[in-house]
Design a protein around this motif. Structure first.
Motif, PDB file in Angstrom:
ATOM      1  N   TYR A   1       0.861  -1.185   0.000  1.00  0.00           N
ATOM      2  CA  TYR A   1       0.000   0.000   0.000  1.00  0.00           C
ATOM      3  C   TYR A   1       0.899   1.237   0.000  1.00  0.00           C
ATOM      4  O   TYR A   1       1.256   1.749   1.046  1.00  0.00           O
ATOM      5  CB  TYR A   1      -0.924  -0.011   1.215  1.00  0.00           C
ATOM      6  CG  TYR A   1      -1.933   1.102   1.256  1.00  0.00           C
ATOM      7  CD1 TYR A   1      -3.010   1.134   0.376  1.00  0.00           C
ATOM      8  CD2 TYR A   1      -1.817   2.129   2.186  1.00  0.00           C
ATOM      9  CE1 TYR A   1      -3.939   2.154   0.417  1.00  0.00           C
ATOM     10  CE2 TYR A   1      -2.746   3.155   2.250  1.00  0.00           C
ATOM     11  CZ  TYR A   1      -3.798   3.167   1.361  1.00  0.00           C
ATOM     12  OH  TYR A   1      -4.725   4.188   1.398  1.00  0.00           O
ATOM     13  N   ASP A   2       1.299   1.688  -1.184  1.00  0.00           N
ATOM     14  CA  ASP A   2       2.233   2.803  -1.337  1.00  0.00           C
ATOM     15  C   ASP A   2       3.516   2.522  -0.539  1.00  0.00           C
ATOM     16  O   ASP A   2       4.158   1.518  -0.757  1.00  0.00           O
ATOM     17  CB  ASP A   2       1.577   4.118  -0.911  1.00  0.00           C
ATOM     18  CG  ASP A   2       0.469   4.532  -1.861  1.00  0.00           C
ATOM     19  OD1 ASP A   2       0.537   4.174  -3.060  1.00  0.00           O
ATOM     20  OD2 ASP A   2      -0.488   5.195  -1.425  1.00  0.00           O
ATOM     21  N   ASP A   3       3.869   3.413   0.387  1.00  0.00           N
ATOM     22  CA  ASP A   3       5.079   3.218   1.190  1.00  0.00           C
ATOM     23  C   ASP A   3       4.818   2.361   2.428  1.00  0.00           C
ATOM     24  O   ASP A   3       5.706   2.201   3.271  1.00  0.00           O
ATOM     25  CB  ASP A   3       5.648   4.571   1.640  1.00  0.00           C
ATOM     26  CG  ASP A   3       6.152   5.393   0.462  1.00  0.00           C
ATOM     27  OD1 ASP A   3       6.575   4.779  -0.540  1.00  0.00           O
ATOM     28  OD2 ASP A   3       6.121   6.627   0.540  1.00  0.00           O
ATOM     29  N   TYR A   4       3.631   1.828   2.529  1.00  0.00           N
ATOM     30  CA  TYR A   4       3.242   1.032   3.694  1.00  0.00           C
ATOM     31  C   TYR A   4       2.879  -0.390   3.276  1.00  0.00           C
ATOM     32  O   TYR A   4       2.790  -0.709   2.094  1.00  0.00           O
ATOM     33  CB  TYR A   4       2.035   1.670   4.401  1.00  0.00           C
ATOM     34  CG  TYR A   4       2.340   2.989   5.072  1.00  0.00           C
ATOM     35  CD1 TYR A   4       2.568   3.057   6.448  1.00  0.00           C
ATOM     36  CD2 TYR A   4       2.398   4.171   4.341  1.00  0.00           C
ATOM     37  CE1 TYR A   4       2.845   4.269   7.070  1.00  0.00           C
ATOM     38  CE2 TYR A   4       2.681   5.390   4.955  1.00  0.00           C
ATOM     39  CZ  TYR A   4       2.902   5.427   6.325  1.00  0.00           C
ATOM     40  OH  TYR A   4       3.187   6.616   6.935  1.00  0.00           O
ATOM     41  N   VAL A   5       2.669  -1.222   4.272  1.00  0.00           N
ATOM     42  CA  VAL A   5       2.126  -2.556   4.059  1.00  0.00           C
ATOM     43  C   VAL A   5       0.892  -2.702   4.930  1.00  0.00           C
ATOM     44  O   VAL A   5       0.917  -2.359   6.126  1.00  0.00           O
ATOM     45  CB  VAL A   5       3.159  -3.651   4.411  1.00  0.00           C
ATOM     46  CG1 VAL A   5       2.513  -5.034   4.383  1.00  0.00           C
ATOM     47  CG2 VAL A   5       4.345  -3.604   3.445  1.00  0.00           C
ATOM     48  N   LYS A   6      -0.192  -3.178   4.327  1.00  0.00           N
ATOM     49  CA  LYS A   6      -1.393  -3.486   5.103  1.00  0.00           C
ATOM     50  C   LYS A   6      -1.236  -4.889   5.698  1.00  0.00           C
ATOM     51  O   LYS A   6      -1.003  -5.852   4.958  1.00  0.00           O
ATOM     52  CB  LYS A   6      -2.645  -3.450   4.213  1.00  0.00           C
ATOM     53  CG  LYS A   6      -3.052  -2.073   3.755  1.00  0.00           C
ATOM     54  CD  LYS A   6      -4.328  -2.153   2.917  1.00  0.00           C
ATOM     55  CE  LYS A   6      -4.791  -0.782   2.456  1.00  0.00           C
ATOM     56  NZ  LYS A   6      -6.034  -0.880   1.644  1.00  0.00           N
ATOM     57  N   ILE A   7      -1.374  -4.981   7.012  1.00  0.00           N
ATOM     58  CA  ILE A   7      -1.273  -6.270   7.697  1.00  0.00           C
ATOM     59  C   ILE A   7      -2.694  -6.693   8.047  1.00  0.00           C
ATOM     60  O   ILE A   7      -3.366  -6.061   8.867  1.00  0.00           O
ATOM     61  CB  ILE A   7      -0.407  -6.157   8.957  1.00  0.00           C
ATOM     62  CG1 ILE A   7       0.997  -5.688   8.569  1.00  0.00           C
ATOM     63  CG2 ILE A   7      -0.339  -7.484   9.699  1.00  0.00           C
ATOM     64  CD1 ILE A   7       1.757  -5.066   9.698  1.00  0.00           C
ATOM     65  N   HIS A   8      -3.152  -7.753   7.413  1.00  0.00           N
ATOM     66  CA  HIS A   8      -4.526  -8.210   7.604  1.00  0.00           C
ATOM     67  C   HIS A   8      -4.564  -9.365   8.602  1.00  0.00           C
ATOM     68  O   HIS A   8      -3.787 -10.323   8.489  1.00  0.00           O
ATOM     69  CB  HIS A   8      -5.127  -8.680   6.280  1.00  0.00           C
ATOM     70  CG  HIS A   8      -5.288  -7.588   5.265  1.00  0.00           C
ATOM     71  ND1 HIS A   8      -6.463  -6.888   5.107  1.00  0.00           N
ATOM     72  CD2 HIS A   8      -4.411  -7.074   4.361  1.00  0.00           C
ATOM     73  CE1 HIS A   8      -6.317  -5.997   4.135  1.00  0.00           C
ATOM     74  NE2 HIS A   8      -5.074  -6.094   3.666  1.00  0.00           N
TER      75      HIS A   8
END
Length: 246
Positions: free
Chosen positions: A164-171
């Protein structure tokens, strides 16, 4: 004055550092903290120039704490473990003190710091070096900051990760969290038998896969046990086949 914070879960270790520090007029102790949670809050509140930071703390390690703070200070690490000293701190960006800390070694560290302070790149070099060290360690939990709250997510609770852009979504099954980290870093740290990079934008937890169906142009779609769907590339599918024998 050089604003300083001491973060260590051992009261005796904090006392020794603070006692040594009193002999240097240019250093101002603005806080002492017994764990990484308190430390993160103190750094946000005081924006110190220097932090003495223990690496091995039970609630939140020193490295984990540094991952969630916004403004990186100059850091002198303290550790009782030779492995960290040998492995991590040979570069000039940061220094370390091996416990038990002697007065002479403490003085050397402060002298090094005084030469480092004019270098405004030193904190960023520390951040990059800690990132490199962390990528060599296996990941058992993920620490994220959600507003003012710090959340620790055990890896076994993760269902999948999404770029997610410069981030990571942790589900997880119950929620989603954002972490300012790269997918490549997660891929290096997570157990490759449990987590597979199935797409440039997705890392899937193997035991969460319910089914995989073909799509157009040699691409696939995976359905998770939660009902969520993620993309699977041709190369990601090949990795899945190798790991779980599709």
């Amino acid at each position: 004055m050089i604003k300083t914070i001491v973060i260590d879960d051992e009261p005796l270790a904090r006392m020794i550092i603070i006692d040594y520090l009193k002999q240097y007029d240019e250093f101002q102790l603005v806080a002492e903290c017994g764990d990484g949670f308190q430390g993160a809050k103190a750094i946000h509140q005081h924006t110190p120039d220097l932090v003495f930071l223990d690496i091995q703390m039970p609630k939140l390690t020193g490295f984990e704490m540094l991952e969630i703070i916004d403004e990186m200070p100059n850091v002198i690490f303290t550790t009782a473990f030779d492995e960290y000293a040998i492995k991590a701190f040979e570069k000039n960006a940061i220094d370390y003190l091996l416990k038990p800390i002697s007065k002479e070694r403490f003085a050397q560290a402060l002298n090094k710091l005084k030469h480092t302070l004019p270098n405004t790149d030193a904190p960023q070099q520390t951040r990059e070096q800690v990132k490199t060290i962390r990528e060599e360690e296996s990941l058992e939990r993920i620490v994220v900051k959600n507003g003012t709250q710090i959340k620790i997510i055990p890896v076994h609770q993760v269902t999948y990760l999404e770029a997610y852009d410069d981030y990571v979504k942790i589900h997880t099954k119950d929620a989603m969290f954002l972490k300012n980290k790269t997918m490549a870093s997660f891929e290096k740290q997570l157990d490759p038998k449990q987590f597979i990079r199935v797409h440039r934008s997705f890392i899937a937890k193997v035991d969460q896969l319910a089914k995989i169906e073909p799509m157009e142009k040699e691409s696939y779609i995976a359905t998770l046990l939660t009902g969520e769907k993620i993309n699977v590339s041709k190369s990601g599918y090949a990795r899945l086949k190798q790991i779980i024998g599709l």
